[in-house]
Design an enzyme around this catalytic site. Structure first.
Site, mmCIF file in Angstrom:
data_model
loop_
_atom_site.group_PDB
_atom_site.id
_atom_site.type_symbol
_atom_site.label_atom_id
_atom_site.label_comp_id
_atom_site.label_asym_id
_atom_site.label_seq_id
_atom_site.Cartn_x
_atom_site.Cartn_y
_atom_site.Cartn_z
ATOM 1 N N ASP A 1 -3.362 4.279 -2.112
ATOM 2 C CA ASP A 1 -4.281 4.748 -1.062
ATOM 3 C C ASP A 1 -4.261 6.271 -1.005
ATOM 4 O O ASP A 1 -3.665 6.862 -0.113
ATOM 5 C CB ASP A 1 -3.814 4.117 0.270
ATOM 6 C CG ASP A 1 -4.664 4.532 1.451
ATOM 7 O OD1 ASP A 1 -5.826 4.936 1.246
ATOM 8 O OD2 ASP A 1 -4.168 4.449 2.590
ATOM 9 N N ARG B 1 3.120 -1.518 10.777
ATOM 10 C CA ARG B 1 4.200 -1.572 11.765
ATOM 11 C C ARG B 1 4.531 -2.947 12.342
ATOM 12 O O ARG B 1 5.712 -3.198 12.605
ATOM 13 C CB ARG B 1 3.900 -0.565 12.888
ATOM 14 C CG ARG B 1 4.054 0.863 12.400
ATOM 15 C CD ARG B 1 3.311 1.842 13.270
ATOM 16 N NE ARG B 1 1.878 1.647 13.192
ATOM 17 C CZ ARG B 1 0.998 2.317 13.928
ATOM 18 N NH1 ARG B 1 1.422 3.195 14.811
ATOM 19 N NH2 ARG B 1 -0.292 2.098 13.795
ATOM 20 N N ASP C 1 -13.711 14.637 -4.254
ATOM 21 C CA ASP C 1 -13.885 15.923 -4.937
ATOM 22 C C ASP C 1 -15.185 15.828 -5.744
ATOM 23 O O ASP C 1 -15.924 14.858 -5.616
ATOM 24 C CB ASP C 1 -12.659 16.198 -5.840
ATOM 25 C CG ASP C 1 -12.372 17.692 -5.996
ATOM 26 O OD1 ASP C 1 -13.330 18.449 -6.239
ATOM 27 O OD2 ASP C 1 -11.211 18.088 -5.875
ATOM 28 N N LYS D 1 0.851 -1.200 0.000
ATOM 29 C CA LYS D 1 0.000 0.000 0.000
ATOM 30 C C LYS D 1 0.883 1.245 0.000
ATOM 31 O O LYS D 1 1.757 1.398 0.842
ATOM 32 C CB LYS D 1 -0.895 0.008 1.241
ATOM 33 C CG LYS D 1 -1.782 1.237 1.344
ATOM 34 C CD LYS D 1 -2.791 1.088 2.460
ATOM 35 C CE LYS D 1 -2.345 1.606 3.779
ATOM 36 N NZ LYS D 1 -2.257 3.083 3.868
ATOM 37 N N LYS E 1 -7.265 8.107 -1.474
ATOM 38 C CA LYS E 1 -8.591 8.509 -0.960
ATOM 39 C C LYS E 1 -9.138 9.751 -1.664
ATOM 40 O O LYS E 1 -9.352 10.804 -1.037
ATOM 41 C CB LYS E 1 -8.538 8.760 0.543
ATOM 42 C CG LYS E 1 -8.114 7.538 1.367
ATOM 43 C CD LYS E 1 -8.280 7.800 2.845
ATOM 44 C CE LYS E 1 -7.822 6.658 3.699
ATOM 45 N NZ LYS E 1 -6.360 6.474 3.751
ATOM 46 N N THR F 1 -11.512 5.909 10.536
ATOM 47 C CA THR F 1 -11.493 5.359 11.901
ATOM 48 C C THR F 1 -11.009 6.383 12.926
ATOM 49 O O THR F 1 -11.132 6.158 14.123
ATOM 50 C CB THR F 1 -10.587 4.113 11.980
ATOM 51 O OG1 THR F 1 -9.409 4.360 11.228
ATOM 52 C CG2 THR F 1 -11.286 2.897 11.451
HETATM 53 O O1 C5P Z 1 0.955 0.159 11.087
HETATM 54 P P1 C5P Z 1 -0.456 -0.284 10.923
HETATM 55 O O2 C5P Z 1 -0.618 -1.780 10.750
HETATM 56 O O3 C5P Z 1 -1.370 0.276 11.990
HETATM 57 O O4 C5P Z 1 -0.897 0.357 9.518
HETATM 58 C C1 C5P Z 1 -2.216 0.272 9.038
HETATM 59 C C2 C5P Z 1 -2.343 1.036 7.759
HETATM 60 O O5 C5P Z 1 -3.709 1.060 7.380
HETATM 61 C C3 C5P Z 1 -1.898 2.488 7.851
HETATM 62 O O6 C5P Z 1 -1.362 2.850 6.569
HETATM 63 C C4 C5P Z 1 -3.177 3.235 8.110
HETATM 64 O O7 C5P Z 1 -3.142 4.554 7.647
HETATM 65 C C5 C5P Z 1 -4.170 2.411 7.298
HETATM 66 N N1 C5P Z 1 -5.571 2.530 7.687
HETATM 67 C C6 C5P Z 1 -6.006 2.272 8.970
HETATM 68 N N2 C5P Z 1 -7.340 2.403 9.283
HETATM 69 C C7 C5P Z 1 -8.204 2.777 8.326
HETATM 70 C C8 C5P Z 1 -7.789 3.035 7.029
HETATM 71 C C9 C5P Z 1 -6.443 2.906 6.746
HETATM 72 O O8 C5P Z 1 -5.215 1.899 9.838
HETATM 73 N N3 C5P Z 1 -9.486 2.836 8.612
#
Ligand code: C5P
Length: 233
Positions: free
Chosen positions: A58, A213, A63, A31, A60, A122
């Site tokens: 990603d 992460r 517009d 992503k 998003k 979220t």
């Molecule tokens: O590091 P982690 O596993 O938390 O990363 C989750 C990824 O998914 C991040 O890029 C975050 O911005 C994205 N994301 C999220 N919740 C959402 C939409 C996207 O955590 N509702």
């Protein structure tokens, strides 16, 4: 089976490239969000394609319908596997985008990318959500937005794996669920609140899990990715 997408949330292009090299054949889907897309000036996409990786772009989009549909045509020409728009951009915006992307794919003789809608971010809690004018609670609004996405021909939504099963029940097996907020038992939850394990995500019919992460900040990213994939088997 749920598929793994690794979130390349890096401030520097070089660091992201190193991570892709480190993960090697363990990961084939990445992503790329706003930060990396902009700091690499889009070059990260070329790099990933050269490495034969699939891409979830990603960005998003949100517009007026014409602007998003025109931008979506460019995204469709980048050879990405999926990209997303905000469902709250409305019915016309999503319909025009679906039509534009399909038209572009047919014109180029390629498979169109999956078009995914973001329902409710979220980061919203109920109070902040009401403050920007939404009258219904978040879960009801998210389902209402998903319904519009489904009806306009979008391919699926970003959602918590906790909701994936009910989304499938409402809109059918083919409606794609892309689920962040996944944490193996051995990983820290960090700022994610509503988390599920990879095994639970699979159980709940998540088509894709997005993990950042727990893999990218791990001492051994390769083994972390393998362990997560094993859990998805
Ligand atoms: O590091 P982690 O596993 O938390 O990363 C989750 C990824 O998914 C991040 O890029 C975050 O911005 C994205 N994301 C999220 N919740 C959402 C939409 C996207 O955590 N509702």
């Amino acid at each position: 089976m749920s598929k793994l997408i690794v979130a390349l949330d890096f401030t520097e292009e070089e660091k992201a490239k190193e991570m892709v090299q480190t993960l090697g054949d363990a990961v084939d889907f990445y992503k790329v969000g706003l930060e990396l897309f902009l700091n690499s000036r889009g070059n990260m996409l070329d790099f990933l394609k050269k490495e034969n990786k699939k891409i979830f772009l990603d960005l998003k989009f949100h517009d007026i319908p014409n602007t998003v549909a025109q931008a979506a045509k460019w995204a469709a020409d980048l050879g990405v596997e999926m990209f997303n728009v905000h469902a709250s951009g409305g019915r016309d915006m999503q319909k025009m985008t679906v039509d534009a992307v399909n038209f572009e794919a047919i014109r180029n003789g390629v498979k169109p990318p999956l078009l995914i809608a973001v329902t409710v971010l979220t980061s919203f809690d109920e109070e902040a959500f009401a403050e920007v004018g939404f009258k219904k609670p978040i879960n009801e609004s998210a389902l209402q937005l998903a319904k519009i996405s489904y009806e306009t021909g979008m391919d699926g939504v970003v959602c918590s794996a906790l909701e994936a099963k009910s989304i499938k029940q409402s809109f059918g097996d083919d409606f794609v669920t892309v689920c962040p907020g996944v944490r193996p038992l051995w990983a820290a939850s960090q700022d994610q609140k509503r988390i599920v394990t990879p095994a639970q995500a699979k159980e709940n019919l998540a088509d894709y899990i997005v993990v950042g992460r727990p893999i990218t900040a791990n001492q051994d990213p390769y083994q972390a990715a393998i362990a997560i994939k094993d859990e998805l088997q």
